[in-house]
Structure formats: C-alpha cells, structure tokens
Design a protein around this motif. Structure first.
Motif, mmCIF file in Angstrom:
data_model
loop_
_atom_site.group_PDB
_atom_site.id
_atom_site.type_symbol
_atom_site.label_atom_id
_atom_site.label_comp_id
_atom_site.label_asym_id
_atom_site.label_seq_id
_atom_site.Cartn_x
_atom_site.Cartn_y
_atom_site.Cartn_z
ATOM 1 N N ILE A 1 12.145 -4.765 0.845
ATOM 2 C CA ILE A 1 12.700 -3.738 0.011
ATOM 3 C C ILE A 1 12.085 -3.643 -1.350
ATOM 4 N N THR A 2 12.050 -4.844 -1.897
ATOM 5 C CA THR A 2 11.521 -4.760 -3.153
ATOM 6 C C THR A 2 9.924 -4.036 -3.148
ATOM 7 N N ALA A 3 9.349 -4.375 -2.111
ATOM 8 C CA ALA A 3 7.951 -4.096 -1.995
ATOM 9 C C ALA A 3 7.823 -2.647 -1.885
ATOM 10 N N VAL A 4 8.864 -2.098 -1.187
ATOM 11 C CA VAL A 4 8.964 -0.503 -0.675
ATOM 12 C C VAL A 4 9.299 0.188 -2.348
ATOM 13 N N LEU A 5 10.303 -0.420 -2.933
ATOM 14 C CA LEU A 5 10.778 0.334 -4.120
ATOM 15 C C LEU A 5 9.815 0.314 -5.386
ATOM 16 N N VAL A 6 8.917 -0.728 -5.242
ATOM 17 C CA VAL A 6 7.912 -0.941 -6.255
ATOM 18 C C VAL A 6 7.376 0.408 -6.429
ATOM 19 N N HIS A 7 6.945 1.085 -5.421
ATOM 20 C CA HIS A 7 5.915 2.130 -5.449
ATOM 21 C C HIS A 7 6.732 3.356 -6.057
ATOM 22 N N ILE B 1 17.626 -4.713 -9.347
ATOM 23 C CA ILE B 1 16.965 -3.819 -10.633
ATOM 24 C C ILE B 1 16.327 -2.779 -10.250
ATOM 25 N N LEU B 2 15.514 -2.693 -9.054
ATOM 26 C CA LEU B 2 14.929 -1.456 -8.742
ATOM 27 C C LEU B 2 15.678 -0.351 -8.213
ATOM 28 N N LEU B 3 16.787 -0.824 -7.565
ATOM 29 C CA LEU B 3 17.586 0.252 -6.959
ATOM 30 C C LEU B 3 18.495 0.867 -8.037
ATOM 31 N N ALA B 4 18.497 0.066 -9.268
ATOM 32 C CA ALA B 4 19.578 0.382 -10.400
ATOM 33 C C ALA B 4 18.635 1.784 -11.188
ATOM 34 N N GLU B 5 17.340 2.048 -10.937
ATOM 35 C CA GLU B 5 16.543 2.982 -11.310
ATOM 36 C C GLU B 5 16.932 4.615 -10.744
ATOM 37 N N GLU B 6 17.698 4.640 -9.764
ATOM 38 C CA GLU B 6 18.183 5.474 -8.943
ATOM 39 C C GLU B 6 19.737 5.905 -9.364
ATOM 40 N N PRO B 7 19.889 7.130 -9.901
ATOM 41 C CA PRO B 7 21.566 7.446 -10.300
ATOM 42 C C PRO B 7 22.153 7.444 -9.069
ATOM 43 N N PRO C 1 10.925 3.828 -7.226
ATOM 44 C CA PRO C 1 12.253 3.812 -6.886
ATOM 45 C C PRO C 1 12.978 4.851 -6.741
ATOM 46 N N VAL C 2 12.509 5.817 -7.595
ATOM 47 C CA VAL C 2 13.312 7.183 -7.362
ATOM 48 C C VAL C 2 13.047 8.034 -5.686
ATOM 49 N N LYS C 3 11.717 7.672 -5.414
ATOM 50 C CA LYS C 3 11.535 8.323 -4.215
ATOM 51 C C LYS C 3 12.193 7.715 -2.983
ATOM 52 N N HIS C 4 12.006 6.234 -3.000
ATOM 53 C CA HIS C 4 12.571 5.562 -1.689
ATOM 54 C C HIS C 4 13.750 4.979 -1.647
ATOM 55 N N ALA C 5 14.531 4.736 -3.014
ATOM 56 C CA ALA C 5 15.643 4.156 -3.211
ATOM 57 C C ALA C 5 16.896 4.689 -2.412
ATOM 58 N N PRO C 6 16.934 6.195 -2.641
ATOM 59 C CA PRO C 6 17.950 6.651 -1.809
ATOM 60 C C PRO C 6 18.226 6.380 -0.264
ATOM 61 N N ALA C 7 16.882 6.155 0.442
ATOM 62 C CA ALA C 7 17.242 5.728 1.765
ATOM 63 C C ALA C 7 18.124 4.353 1.779
ATOM 64 N N PHE C 8 17.516 3.401 1.100
ATOM 65 C CA PHE C 8 17.998 2.129 1.140
ATOM 66 C C PHE C 8 19.635 2.241 0.837
ATOM 67 N N TYR D 1 0.810 -1.217 -0.066
ATOM 68 C CA TYR D 1 -0.174 -0.091 -0.034
ATOM 69 C C TYR D 1 1.003 1.006 -0.058
ATOM 70 N N ASP D 2 0.751 1.968 -1.047
ATOM 71 C CA ASP D 2 1.446 3.341 -1.114
ATOM 72 C C ASP D 2 1.370 4.283 0.115
ATOM 73 N N LEU D 3 0.087 4.288 0.485
ATOM 74 C CA LEU D 3 0.155 5.233 1.684
ATOM 75 C C LEU D 3 0.854 4.702 2.792
ATOM 76 N N PHE D 4 0.805 3.156 3.236
ATOM 77 C CA PHE D 4 1.584 2.865 4.446
ATOM 78 C C PHE D 4 3.063 3.111 4.038
ATOM 79 N N VAL D 5 3.579 2.747 2.813
ATOM 80 C CA VAL D 5 4.870 3.023 2.507
ATOM 81 C C VAL D 5 5.279 4.450 2.668
ATOM 82 N N SER D 6 4.567 5.434 2.288
ATOM 83 C CA SER D 6 4.974 6.743 2.297
ATOM 84 C C SER D 6 4.858 7.247 3.854
#
Length: 1185
Positions: free
Chosen positions: A208-214, A252-258, A216-223, A156-161
């Motif tokens: 981690i995958t479940a979070v990044l799916v929502h 794969i999802l983390l690779a979307e973040e520069p 990647p650009v928004k949540h990947a930096p934290a990981f 759920y996007d709301l929970f992840v946010s």
C-alpha cells in the motif's frame, strides 16, 4: 531431419554440458543462438519427458542452464529471441515442477528488477513474470509473501498506474454487473490485512505504501473506498514494531487525501493512534516514535475544523499526556516531532470538547518550553565542532525553538479564540467552593508568565548567535497576542518590553530584513507589535498624563500608517529627522512616528541613538516645523521637548532661534501638562533658559512637584549629617537652586498657592535644601518674598486669616526654619521687624482654634525674640507687646489650659492643642521677662489664675511633661520677678480664705502653697524625664531664692527635709558617675548652698569632687560642665574643699575646657529646647497625605 552436429540427439549423454556452455558464449552470433533456442524448444515440445529427465539429472547444471537462458533474455534486444527465451523458460519450469528451479528463476527476476531504475528497463522480465503467473496461478502468493516481488514492481509508476487502473475497472464492473471476474489490488491487499499472519499484514502495508508513494492524491481514494484505513487503525494494537511502523507509513500517506478525513476514518482511528503512541513510547525504537508522532501531527494538522477529532474530553486529555511524554524524550529528533504534533494539537476544534482541560494544556506547554530551554542551554564546544558543525548545531537549535514557539503561538491563539465563548471560560464541573485554577483566566496568566520567564530569555539567547526572520515573526506575533490575552497586564507588560530594548530590537529587525517588499509578513508583524506596544505605553505613560480618547485615536491612525513605512536604521532615521528641506505630509508623519518611538524608548532607558546626533536633529526638526508654519500634535511635541532636554549636554546650549521656536510652540498649547514628562533634565531645561523660566517656570515646577512620587517626609527632622545620599531628582533640583536662588521665590509661591499635597512636597524640599546648604545666603530673599505674601494675605483676609490659603501654616513653618538657620546672634533689620509686626498681627486675628497657623507663628516670634542681640531683643519685645490682640490671645490660651485638662487628648504629648498651649506659656514667660528687664511699656495686661497654676504643679495629674515644663518656665519667671510683672497679673481664683499672718511675708504665696509646690516638684523629679527634671530644678531654685529672701528659716527648712536625700538617691541610677548630669549637679548645688548637710554630707561632697576630678570632662555636654563648675564654686564658697590635691586637679580640668562652656551670658537652652521640641511635634501633627 535436422542437420548433423546441429540438432542434439535426445539419446546422447553429453550434450547438455555442451549446450549449456554455448548459448551464453560471447563469440556466438545472435542468429546461431536463436537457432539453438528454437531447436531446444522443439525438442522440449516433442520429447518433453526425455528432456526434462535429462535436465533434472544434475541440479547444478539445471540451475546454471536457467541462469544462462535468463541472462540471454535480459541482454538481447531482439524481440524474437526474447520471446523464444521466455517460451523455453516457462516450458522448462513447467515441465520440471521443481520448487528450487522456480525460486531460482524468481530470484533472478527480483535481482533484475531491483537493478533497473524504471519499469521500461525490464519489459522482458515483466513479461516472463506475467506468463509465469498465468501458467502457475499459485505463484502469485509466492511473489508477494516470499519474494516481495509485488512491492518491487510497485516502485514503478507505470506498473502502479496500470494495476490501479485495472483495479478501478474491476471495481466499476463489480458495481455495475455483479460479481467480477477479476479482483482489484486494494481488495487483494485488504485480504492480506485481514489475515492473521503478521507477515502478510506487513507485506500488505508495504505494498500500500509503495502504491501511495507515487501519488497519494491519485491512488489513495481506491484504498479509502476499500475501507483499508479502518483495518490499518485496528492493527495498531499489535505488538509487532515492524507492522506498526508500516501502518504508520501507510496512514501518513493516506492522510494527504482529504477523503481520508471526510470519511471520518480519523475520528474512528484517533483513539487507536493515541494508544499506539502511548505504547510505542515505552519502547526503545526511536524510529517508531518519530513515525508515530509524524502520523499524529499529520492527522492533527489536516483534520477539518468542522469535523471534531476528539469526541470526549478524556480522549483529548490522553492525547495531551502522550504528547507531553514524547516532548520530554531525551532523543532530540523524537522531541522535535513531538513539539510539531503538540503545535497542531493546540487548535480550538481539538480542544473544544467541554470541559477544556487548561491544566493539562499548561502541563504540555511547560514540558515543551522546559525541553526547549534545556536544549538551548546546552553548551556548544566550537573548537571540537568546527565552524560548519557549529552553524549546523545553531541551525538545529533554531528549528527546535521555532517549532516550540509555533506551538506557544497556537496556544495563545487558542486563548484568544476562547475569550468569546462563555462555556470555555472555566470548567463548568468545578465545585463553586473549589479553587478555580482550571480556567481560561488562569491559563492566560500562565501564558504571559511563561513567555516572560522562558520564551523571551530563550529567544534573546538565540539572537546572540543567529537571527532567523521566520522565528522572529512567530515570536513577535506571540508578544502581540499576549496584549489581547491578558488585557489587564498589557500596559505593565509593554513597559517591561520597552525597558528590555524591544523597540530597538524590532526596529533593527525591520531595517535588516524588511527593506522594500522583502519579508512583508515579518514587517507586518513588527509593525503590529510596535503599534500595540506604543498605544499601551501612551495609554499608561511613565510620569506624564494619559492621552485622551481623541488623542489616542489620532496617534493610532498615525502609527498605523507610519510604522509599516519605517525600515531604516537608527542613524538614517536621525538624519531623516534633521532634514530642513520642505517635508511633505507623508514624510512628516514618518518623522512623528520615529519621534514617538525614540521618546518611548528613552522614557524606558533604552537610549540606542546617539544623544549628540539626536540633539542636533531635533533642533532641525523644530525649526523645520516653524519654517513651514506647522504645529505638531501635543504628544509629538511632548516627545520632542523631552528628547531635546535629555540629549542636551551640560556644556551645550540651544540656539536662540530654537529656544524662541520652542517658546512659540508652548504658547500655542493650552496647558503645559499636555506636553510635560517628569524628569529632572526637563526641569533643568526649562529653568536653564531665562526666556522659558520667566514664562513657564512656575507651571513647570508645579508639575514637577505634582509628579514627584516621594513626599520626602523621611528627610524632615533628621540632622543633615545623618541623611543618606539624596535621590537623583532631588540632587538635580538642589543644584539648580544653588545656581539660581531666584527659583526659591517660585517655590514660595507654590507653597502658598498649590494644592496641599504639592505644597507639602515643596516645603519638605525647601526645608531640606536650607538645612543642607547653609552657605547659600537666601534668608533675606525668602523673608522679603514672604513679607509680600503675608501683606497681601492680611489685606484680602484680614478679618479671618484662617479662611485664606490652607498652605499658610506651611509657609510659616518655612519662615521659622529660616530663622533657625541663624546660629549666631544678629541685629534685627527693618525687614525682620516688619515680619515680626505682620506675624504678630496675624496671630492677633486668629482664634485659639487656629492651631495650624498659631503654632509656626509662635515658633517664629519666640526665635526672633531670643536669637538676636540684647538691643534687638528690646525692640522686638516692644513691637510684640504693642500688639494688644496678641496679648489678649495669649491670655485666652493660658486660660484654656485649665479647661483642657479634662479633655480626652490631655495626656497626649503630641496633641496639636497641647503643643500650642506649651508655646503660649513659653512665649508669655519670654514677654514677661523682656518687659521686666527692659521696663517696656505695656499696652495690654494678661491675667493668670495663680491658684490654678499652683494646683497644676502641686497636684500633678497625668499630663504631658512638656506642658509641665512650659508652666514651670512661666512660674520660674514670675518667681524671679517677685510676682511684680507689669504684663502678667496673678489673680486669685474665686473666693479665697484670709491668709494667715505668717503668710503675708510670702504673698501672694502662702506657706502651705510653698510646701505643696515643693512636694509637687519633687514628684515631678521622680519621673526622671530629663527635660522635666531641668525645669523642676530651675523652678525649685527660683522658689527657694524667693522664700529665702522673705523667710530664711522656711527656706532652710524646706532645703533640709530628709525627703530630699531620698529624692537625690532616687534620681541616681546604678551607673558609674551617674551624678554627672546637669539636673543632679544643680540639685546638689542647691542643697550645698542652703547648707543641707542632712541631705548631702561633707564626705559625700568630697567623694563627688574626687570622682569628678578623675572623670573625662571633655565627654560631658556644655550644660553639664557648667553645672559642675557651679557646684565646684558653691562648694568652694562654703569652705568645704578639704582635699587640696583633688581641688587642684578638678580646677585645672575645668579651666582647661573651652571658655564657651562657662559663658556668663544667660543660657537660652532652658527656654529654647523644649519649645523647639514642641515645634517639631507640632509639625509632625500636620495632616498626612
């Protein structure tokens, strides 16, 4: 107090059953449910132990009760009721302290969450879970490990946010205020990764995958800031396929973040990825293969160019080998992912670690192309698949082919980029003496070869089923880049592409997809490809001149502006060419481009335009140019004139206006070579119209012979019946010569005035034409024109003809051939006599060193003297004898014979000087014979040293047989004239001893000379040369006749020598009927005539006649038949015919043969054959090109 019947008595035993049935009943109102829940809560608070004990008595009832309460919680929208439900459930679970009860409640929550599409659909459930965790802290681990509940929440996007925002605040607080009171989600998941429990590691990766799916650009930096990628890479060494697959997904999802790349996580982890990929490929889990390749492709694609991914060449090589193995996978989906990864791998910054491993790159590309070729050639069963499935299969093939071509294009781009880097040219660690296969040059040539043998055939096969603009864009860009990669092959490659209809293909693509602004990228690639290919073809043209740099620049500009504007189909382009209305500058440029494309296509046999329509359109185009007073560039007019010549049908003809326009355009051009393209039809075009032939025929024929590749040497000196089929170009020219013999005059001028190589080609073709077309009467035409040329030459170069055109010997050779065409005896007309006179004058002005001129001239004089009637022979001989300079030249030539005997080339029969000496002796013999028989006036005598002549024959050294034949012919003539010729004076050489009295009757010969000469002739006969044997027998006949007339005893003595019998049997070989040869029959006739029975007995004569009577005389040559007839008559006259039946049989056989075989006319073969043979030898010795 509670009301009776409403509040359950804690001391009762049956109330739980009744209670458990009531709150969930649909007929009970919400108010009553709320009231009951409130009462139960109060009871649970006041009497916790009693209620707990009561509920725990029956586990089934307890669980059912909890399910009812949870169902009420989920189905009631009243907030107060839900709060009561949550409070009751928490208190009950807390008081019961049973694992089964907790798991039951958590299972219900999990099912509820899984059935809800969003977090907003289950706030009560989430509130319940939150309070449960607050009440029971240890429950958090169970939620993650045993129920995977966190993973469900993370959907759920709301929970992840919410949770990620909370994590961000926690990290901020930690960085500012010291140790935090709360822990962020990335750190919690990191702890799970650091655990040794693979189940926790898998769960962490899933979360981690479940979070990044929502996002990647928004949540990947934290990981990434939590260094989670580092630990993910480390766990790739695990043997747990589920864990590896989960980590692949995370990465794969983390690779979307520069930031994933800028923090150099990929540089740290690429080795782990490669090793993991190598290990996973050994497993059978194709999903794992695909996911690993997808990760590798993402890293290779997104890695910044400024950060080198592979820090060593060895690591790069390992990656290439892993990809090569994956590309070869039998599973198509795996191979497809591998090809995409390989495409990303072929990037300059990935391959720049020295030394560049070109051999490994080649192996990878070969594997890609091989796999693609294998897939593309798999047959499609359209019946079993159906139309829709067949289309899907074709689409799947197209995608795979596109991926392969993209990889190949990247390899080509790599080669182009490395051309500017010296360190990438070759392996610097290769030993200097080793074969340098691992070089950029070798790799570039491989790319060209692979494209030629694999890429092009695969694309062509696919085009038969479907056409995809994106695929063709990549394909044409590959072809375009290959012009740059292998520059020394670009012209050859362009020719092959043009011959394979790539001009047509590219134009069809532009017409189909590039109308207007659609597919602009494809249009640009098509135009660039055509531009480079056209310039390459024009820079290395087929059978025409190369363009100058200035012309190339102009054409380059023309093509650059015009090609992108062409997007019409061929019929429309042809119609556009034929427009007679006023054509503006831009439109005219387009017309020029279209013409050049058609021209280059036609040059390479790609005739995709209707010839009849194009023929009409070209006429309109030329007239339009004339109307507007325009002069096209030479290259454009060259294309126009070539196309109009090729497209003209045999039965159609141009209008006079068009021919006139063409002539005006041509007259404005400085030289026809600027617009000439070598083709038989273009030659036919210029020679077809008198207006063009009269003005440009000479230059066009000169250009045609200049561009002819073959010298046609193989056509010379071969009987016409034995010649193979003529080449098409030569057959076309011969057809023109037959229809318009006046073209021969132009060819004669070319023989005289052109460079030697061109003149030689012309002569070869003229000789072949004259021999193959004996029915065409052009002899008079040729002789008349040659007479004019010769007269002109003698006027300008009378003192030294050898200083004139170097092609004069070629003309004289042609003149001799014209004479040879006269098979029958003809009267010499006035032109022939003039030619004889001029050629004899020419010879008289030459020195003995002018071999090239004298040899064909002697040929002509000799043939003219013999192949005519007796009356003409007398006139011709008179003309020749009147040329005193010629007689003087012959005397010098004969005297040179004795000096030439010591030269190194004396034994070479094909020596030009030796051949000329042979001709001089034969010509002198003919002059002497004609003068003697006709009692012609002699203006100049020539002398021959008799002793030298007899010495040459009596004591023969190693010398050419043909020269001996010529001298023998001269001596035979002198013997037949009894040494009384008015032309030839046989002078003794130096001081000679006084002759013996008995020698006076043989004067000027002596007995010893006669005997020595006989021995010399016998020695020459033993050589068994057919031509030499004929000459020896003829000379021996004349010698014995000469001696017999003066000393019969000596003649009989010579004829009866035992040596003659040995000579006769030496000449006979072991074959049956070996005596049926003309020279042997003539020799036996001579022995019979002089009654030499010791040489040839009467029995042997009878045996010869008997065998001859049984032989098939029709298989013998005329010369042999005549010799046999003479032998028979000689035997008959001597009275040696004993067997009458044999005599009658042989006589009947001889009489049944053709009378022409026994003609009483003097046979010229004895004189002509050796001479003609020498002529052929002389011709063979002309300078080779």
């Amino acid at each position: 107090m509670t009301r009776a019947g409403c509040c359950p008595c804690p001391h009762g035993s049956a109330w739980p059953a009744r209670w458990s049935c009531w709150p969930g009943a649909r007929r009970v109102s919400l108010v009553r449910k709320k009231y009951v829940l409130s009462c139960f809560r109060d009871a649970l608070v006041r009497h916790a132990s009693l209620v707990t004990q009561l509920v725990a008595q029956d586990q089934r009832v307890c669980i059912h009760f909890i399910n009812i309460l949870f169902g009420l919680l989920c189905n009631v929208e009243d907030g107060n009721v839900t709060d009561l439900c949550i409070e009751v459930l928490i208190q009950l679970v807390t008081q019961l302290k049973q694992e089964q009860t907790v798991h039951c409640l958590l299972d219900e929550c999990h099912r509820e969450l899984c059935s809800m599409p969003s977090m907003q659909g289950s706030p009560a459930t989430l509130t319940l879970l939150g309070k449960l965790v607050d009440t029971i802290p240890a429950l958090a681990d169970k939620l993650v490990m045993e129920h995977g509940l966190l993973r469900q929440l993370l959907k759920y996007d709301l929970f992840v946010s919410m949770i990620m925002n909370k994590s961000a605040l926690a990290e901020t607080a930690q960085s500012v205020e010291g140790p935090p009171g709360e822990t962020s989600l990335p750190l919690v998941l990191k702890k799970f990764l650091l655990s040794r429990d693979e189940i926790l590691q898998v769960a962490s990766a899933h979360c981690i995958t479940a979070v990044l799916v929502h996002s990647p650009v928004k949540h990947a930096p934290a990981f990434i800031h939590a260094d989670i990628p580092e630990f993910l890479f480390e766990h790739l060494s695990s043997s747990n396929e589920v864990l590896i697959w989960s980590i692949y997904n995370c990465l794969i999802l983390l690779a979307e973040e520069p930031l994933f790349f800028s923090k150099c996580h990929t540089v740290y982890g690429i080795e782990a990825v490669v090793r993991s990929l190598q290990g996973s490929l050994k497993l059978t889990n194709t999903e794992l293969h695909k996911q690993g390749l997808l990760l590798f492709a993402e890293i290779l694609t997104r890695q910044p160019e400024e950060i080198r991914l592979f820090t060593s060449s060895a690591m790069c090589g390992d990656a290439g080998r892993a990809l090569q193995e994956a590309v070869s996978s039998p599973v198509l989906e795996v191979a497809a992912e591998a090809v995409k990864a390989a495409s990303a791998f072929l990037r300059k910054d990935h391959q720049s670690a020295p030394p560049v491993q070109y051999r490994a790159l080649r192996a990878l590309l070969e594997a890609m192309l091989s796999r693609c070729s294998e897939f593309s050639q798999t047959p499609l069963n359209r019946r079993s698949l159906g139309n829709r499935d067949s289309e899907k299969a074709i689409l799947r093939r197209g995608k795979f082919l596109l991926s392969t071509l993209e990889g190949f294009r990247n390899a080509c781009r790599l080669a182009v980029e490395f051309q500017g880097e010296p360190i990438a040219q070759e392996n610097p660690f290769t030993a200097p003496s080793a074969e340098k296969e691992d070089t950029l040059e070798d790799f570039s040539e491989f790319l060209l070869s692979a494209c030629d043998s694999l890429c092009i055939p695969m694309v062509m096969r696919h085009l038969e089923q479907a056409t995809h603009p994106a695929l063709m864009e990549v394909f044409l860009s590959i072809l375009h880049s290959l012009f740059i990669i292998v520059p020394h092959m670009k012209k050859k490659f362009s020719k092959k592409l043009a011959a394979s209809s790539f001009i047509r293909l590219t134009l069809e693509l532009k017409a189909r997809f590039c109308n207007g602004s659609s597919h602009s990228a494809l249009n640009q690639v098509c135009s660039s490809f055509l531009y480079c290919m056209c310039l390459n073809l024009l820079s290395a043209p087929e059978k025409t001149r190369s363009l100058s740099q200035e012309e190339l620049s102009a054409v380059s500009e023309l093509l650059q502006h015009g090609l992108p504007q062409i997007s019409s189909r061929s019929p429309e382009s042809v119609a556009f060419l034929s427009d007679r209305q006023y054509v503006e500058g831009t439109a005219r440029q387009r017309q020029y481009c279209i013409l050049l494309l058609f021209y280059l296509a036609y040059i390479h046999e790609d005739r995709f335009v209707s010839e009849a329509e194009l023929f009409v359109a070209l006429q309109g185009f030329l007239l339009s140019l004339q109307d507007q007073g325009e002069h096209p560039p030479p290259v454009v007019f060259r294309a126009s004139i070539y196309l109009i010549a090729i497209c003209q049908d045999k039965d159609s003809a141009l209008d006079e206006a068009v021919v006139s326009a063409i002539r005006k355009f041509l007259e404005g051009i400085s030289d026809l070579h600027l617009v000439y393209t070598h083709h038989p039809l273009l030659l036919r075009f210029f020679l077809l119209y008198p207006e063009l032939m009269s003005r440009f025929g000479h230059r066009i024929l000169e250009l045609w012979f200049f561009w002819e590749e073959s010298s046609y040497e193989e056509l010379d000196d071969v009987p016409s019946a034995g010649l193979p089929t003529l080449p098409a170009s030569l057959a076309a020219l011969f057809q023109m010569l037959r229809s318009s013999p006046s073209i021969l005059l132009i060819l004669l001028d070319l023989v005289y005035s052109s460079p030697v190589d061109t003149a030689r080609k012309v002569l070869m073709i003229l000789r072949t034409f004259l021999r193959r077309n004996e029915d065409v009467q052009v002899d008079g035409l040729i002789r008349g024109h040659f007479l004019l040329i010769l007269q002109h030459l003698l006027v300008e170069h009378g003192a030294s003809p050898s200083g004139a055109s170097g092609n004069l010997p070629l003309l004289l050779s042609l003149l001799s051939l014209v004479q040879l065409r006269n098979k029958s005896e003809q009267e010499l007309d006035s032109m022939a006599m003039k030619l004889l006179h001029q050629v004899s004058k020419l010879c008289g002005k030459c020195s003995p060193n002018d071999v090239d001129i004298l040899q064909p001239s002697f040929n002509f004089l000799y043939w003219s003297l013999h192949q005519t009637t007796l009356s003409s022979q007398k006139r011709a001989a008179a003309v020749l004898l009147s040329t005193t300079a010629l007689i003087e030249l012959l005397e010098k030539m004969l005297a040179l014979t004795w000096t030439e005997m010591g030269s190194p080339t004396w034994a070479e029969a094909s020596s030009p000087r030796t051949a000329l000496l042979c001709s001089a002796w034969l010509l002198t013999a003919s002059f002497s014979a004609q003068q003697h028989s006709g009692s012609l006036q002699v203006h100049q005598t020539l002398s021959v040293e008799l002793d030298q002549l007899l010495k040459a024959l009596s004591f023969p050294k190693k010398k050419p047989a043909l020269l001996s034949v010529a001298i023998l012919r001269f001596l035979r003539t002198a013997l037949q004239q009894n040494f009384s010729s008015a032309l030839v004076a046989l002078a003794p050489s130096g001081s000679q001893p006084l002759p013996a009295p008995e020698d006076n009757i043989l004067a000027p010969l002596g007995t010893s000379q006669v005997l020595a000469l006989v021995i010399g002739l016998q020695n020459l006969l033993v050589q068994k040369d057919p031509l030499l044997s004929q000459g020896c027998v003829g000379c021996l006949e004349a010698l014995l006749d000469y001696v017999y007339a003066r000393s019969p005893d000596l003649a009989l003595h010579v004829a009866s020598q035992p040596w003659n019998r040995f000579l006769l049997f030496t000449l006979l070989d072991a074959g049956e009927n070996s005596f049926l040869r003309s020279e042997i029959l003539r020799l036996m006739t001579l022995f019979v005539r002089y009654n030499s029975s010791s040489v040839l007995s009467h029995e042997e004569v009878g045996h010869v006649l008997q065998v001859a009577a049984l032989a098939d005389l029709s298989t013998l040559s005329n010369t042999t038949r005549r010799a046999l007839r003479d032998f028979f008559l000689q035997v008959q006259s001597m009275g040696l015919l004993i067997n009458h039946s044999t005599t009658q049989t042989l006589q009947a056989s001889l009489e049944g043969l053709s009378l022409s075989a026994f003609s009483d006319h003097p046979l010229p073969q004895d004189m002509l054959y050796p001479f003609l043979h020498l002529g052929a030898l002389a011709w063979a010795r002309l300078p080779k090109l």
